[in-house]
Write an enzyme that holds these catalytic residues in place. Structure first.
Site, PDB file in Angstrom:
ATOM      1  N   GLN A  88       4.111   0.825   2.474  1.00  0.00           N
ATOM      2  CA  GLN A  88       4.528  -0.755   2.922  1.00  0.00           C
ATOM      3  C   GLN A  88       5.723  -1.264   2.318  1.00  0.00           C
ATOM      4  OE1 GLN A  88       2.182  -2.162   5.810  1.00  0.00           O
ATOM      5  NE2 GLN A  88       2.498  -0.248   6.128  1.00  0.00           N
ATOM      6  N   SER A 140      -0.415   0.129   7.614  1.00  0.00           N
ATOM      7  CA  SER A 140      -0.703   1.341   6.527  1.00  0.00           C
ATOM      8  C   SER A 140      -1.535   2.157   7.083  1.00  0.00           C
ATOM      9  CB  SER A 140      -1.879   0.897   5.616  1.00  0.00           C
ATOM     10  OG  SER A 140      -1.499   0.204   4.420  1.00  0.00           O
ATOM     11  N   ASP A 168       1.068  -1.357   0.001  1.00  0.00           N
ATOM     12  CA  ASP A 168      -0.475   0.222  -0.192  1.00  0.00           C
ATOM     13  C   ASP A 168       0.550   0.895  -0.051  1.00  0.00           C
ATOM     14  OD1 ASP A 168      -1.816  -1.646   0.941  1.00  0.00           O
ATOM     15  OD2 ASP A 168      -2.214  -0.999   3.045  1.00  0.00           O
TER      16      ASP A 168
HETATM   17  C1  FRU Z   1      -3.516  -3.774   2.790  1.00  0.00           C
HETATM   18  C2  FRU Z   1      -3.496  -4.235   4.209  1.00  0.00           C
HETATM   19  C3  FRU Z   1      -3.832  -2.946   5.512  1.00  0.00           C
HETATM   20  C4  FRU Z   1      -2.254  -3.306   6.258  1.00  0.00           C
HETATM   21  C5  FRU Z   1      -0.881  -3.390   5.205  1.00  0.00           C
HETATM   22  C6  FRU Z   1      -0.324  -4.449   5.570  1.00  0.00           C
HETATM   23  O1  FRU Z   1      -3.215  -4.096   1.783  1.00  0.00           O
HETATM   24  O2  FRU Z   1      -3.706  -5.381   4.238  1.00  0.00           O
HETATM   25  O3  FRU Z   1      -4.900  -3.269   5.421  1.00  0.00           O
HETATM   26  O4  FRU Z   1      -2.041  -2.418   7.412  1.00  0.00           O
HETATM   27  O5  FRU Z   1      -1.849  -4.047   3.913  1.00  0.00           O
HETATM   28  O6  FRU Z   1       1.090  -3.967   5.062  1.00  0.00           O
END
Ligand code: FRU
Length: 554
Positions: A132, A173, A116
């Site tokens: 991320q 995120s 993300d």
């Molecule tokens: C979405 C997610 C979010 C989380 C993040 C972890 O892709 O699952 O909900 O915060 O990725 O990497």
């Protein structure tokens, strides 16, 4: 970590910038800790290469300069420990961004996995893209916040890691804002600070903030974290905006429903409605938050968005939009505390390469655009053997329009992408006869194609990029790429298409953004050819422009 599980350690004086760690996809996952004296500073998992590495991951030693650090490996000893070494350059830097399947029009991390986009914010002349990030593997894991900046949304420079995991958990995120009025009291110096709001994914998850007073270059975690007290749910992905009419910060937060298991014997939908999917919190200062309401986005989950969009062609009329990670959106009203839906849920994209999109905060009013970047999530192993995994999608401008079906969001590539055009082939208005290909003389790998075509007697129109067809079925009024099909109406007997071709993606925009179909596909195997053809009868090219594009990394 208990000493009994450590079988091997090695100590270094940190004298260079990077500590390089050998990686091989598929090798056993090992846990590594990096300590300064007795203090564990980093702990992560990595597929450590015992033999020839596929690529080298790196740990930035900037904060350890001159100190003695100890690298410890949990479990069995490994020859890899002897190959870990320091350098001032990332190993393999000369080939970075030129790898066979490195996306050339969109951002990906130098090394390691990304998902993300987080903290998309415009601050002091720069677009920030936090994201991320797993620095130690090309797969999901060890979540950090990576960071890149751009002057124009097209050319990105990757900066050091912004947020490392800590005792509250991995860095999941979130979003970022400019605190113009220093509501949090965290400003140092004359410039308003950038504040990131993120999920610490410990047990349980909690919401935290971190501040930067140096143009996003370093983020300091707030000493009073977490700012939203933990709940029993895996609540995550805070998206924060400033709501001027109420003079408050607003947070949209995903409420994880996996906990529905805690309600055995109850129908899942009933439970879902009860515990709901998203919450709205408000705050005067980003530090103290109060829950004000909940809302649902049917068939969507994770990563909420909440923003206002003017209706095109009106003076001042606007609506509020919410969407989740899939980009399924609901149009409605928002008073600073409660979102009131006024529409069914619609789809923002019809592709297979879009997830967890976020829009920028703090775009100057003189610009006024609502700009989005999605994670260009791919479901196939497109990046196998690359020293990175996954990429962002193209930056997209969102606009809201009245259509015959009601209000709909249109999605178009941002105008800044025109900076990548190196040469343009223009084809004047002419018939497109069965068997002809007006693009036969073109060869290359990165393209933008703009076509306005009257379908005439054709039953099918096909734009073929490097052997992958994007085809329009005239009778069904449907466009297909790969296994995705979506409707696209004829307007006065014509369709307008805009297609971006990258090494690992095709983005199709139909009828000025009514259709948005980002597709993840490996185009690197095919010949670098293009074709446009009519099938079943002749069509007419009204306008056709084909721009060859440069790499954004040049
Ligand atoms: C979405 C997610 C979010 C989380 C993040 C972890 O892709 O699952 O909900 O915060 O990725 O990497």
């Amino acid at each position: 970590m208990a000493d009994s599980t450590v079988t091997a350690t090695r100590s270094f004086e940190a004298e260079k910038r990077y500590l390089n760690l050998p990686v091989r996809g598929g090798a056993p996952m090992r846990r590594v800790t990096v300590s300064l004296g007795d203090e564990v500073r980093h702990t992560f998992t990595i597929e450590l290469a015992d033999g020839e590495p596929q690529w080298w991951a790196f740990l930035d030693l900037g904060s350890f300069s001159g100190e003695s650090i100890t690298v410890a490996l949990e479990g069995e000893d490994s020859p890899a420990l002897d190959t870990i070494h320091q350098s001032d350059e990332i190993v393999g830097a000369e080939a970075t961004y030129r790898e066979a399947r490195r996306p050339q029009l969109r951002f990906s991390s130098r090394r390691g996995w990304l998902n993300d986009p987080n903290g998309l914010v415009f601050h002091d002349g720069e677009y920030h893209l936090f994201y991320q990030h797993n620095p130690y593997g090309a797969e999901w894991g060890n979540m950090h916040w990576g960071h890149a900046v751009s002057p124009d949304l097209v050319h990105w420079q990757e900066l050091p890691i912004a947020l490392y995991p800590d005792e509250l958990g991995a860095m999941f995120s979130g979003s970022a804002v400019v605190d113009w009025n220093n509501t949090a009291g965290l400003q140092e110096g004359a410039e308003p600070p950038l504040i990131a709001i993120y999920t610490a994914a410990g047990q349980p998850f909690s919401q935290c903030i971190a501040v930067s007073n140096d143009r996003g270059r370093t983020l300091q975690k707030y000493s009073g974290n977490p700012v939203v007290p933990s709940t029993e749910l895996g609540s995550r992905d805070p998206k924060v905006i400033w709501h001027a009419p109420t003079g408050k910060w607003v947070m949209a937060l995903y409420l994880d429903w996996y906990e529905a298991e805690k309600y055995p014997g109850r129908p899942i939908l009933e439970v879902l409605h009860e515990i709901n999917s998203y919450a709205i919190y408000t705050s005067p200062d980003l530090k103290h938050w109060q829950k004000s309401s909940e809302f649902m986005i049917p068939d969507d989950a994770e990563c909420p968005e909440l923003f206002e969009l003017p209706i095109s062609g009106t003076s001042g009329d606007s609506r509020w939009i919410v969407f989740g990670a899939e980009g399924r959106y609901v149009i409605g009203a928002f008073d600073g505390e409660t979102f009131t839906p006024e529409s069914e849920r619609h789809v923002l994209n019809n592709g297979d390469c879009f997830y967890a999109a976020q829009t920028f905060t703090d775009i100057p009013a003189s610009d006024g655009r609502r700009i989005l970047i999605p994670w260009g999530e791919t479901k196939s192993p497109l990046f196998a053997e690359m020293p990175f995994g996954e990429s962002m999608g193209l930056p997209i401008e969102l606009t809201l329009h009245r259509t015959d079906d009601g209000l709909r969001i249109f999605a178009n590539p941002v105008r800044e992408l025109a900076a990548l055009r190196t040469s343009t082939t223009r084809i004047a208005e002419q018939a497109l006869r069965v068997g002809e290909n007006p693009l036969a003389s073109l060869a290359g790998e990165l393209w933008e194609i703009e076509a306005d075509i009257a379908v005439g007697d054709a039953s099918r129109l096909v734009v073929d990029v490097r052997g992958v067809p994007v085809s329009y079925d005239v009778e069904r009024r449907e466009i297909t790429c790969g296994d995705r099909t979506a409707s696209l109406e004829l307007i006065d007997g014509r369709i307008r298409l805009r297609v971006f071709v990258d090494r690992t993606a095709i983005d199709v925009f139909g009828n000025d953004g009514r259709l948005y179909m980002p597709m993840g596909v490996d185009l690197t195997g095919g010949e670098p050819t293009l074709s446009l053809r009519a099938e079943g009868g002749d069509a007419v090219i009204r306008t056709l422009e084909v721009h060859e594009l440069a790499s954004a990394w040049d």
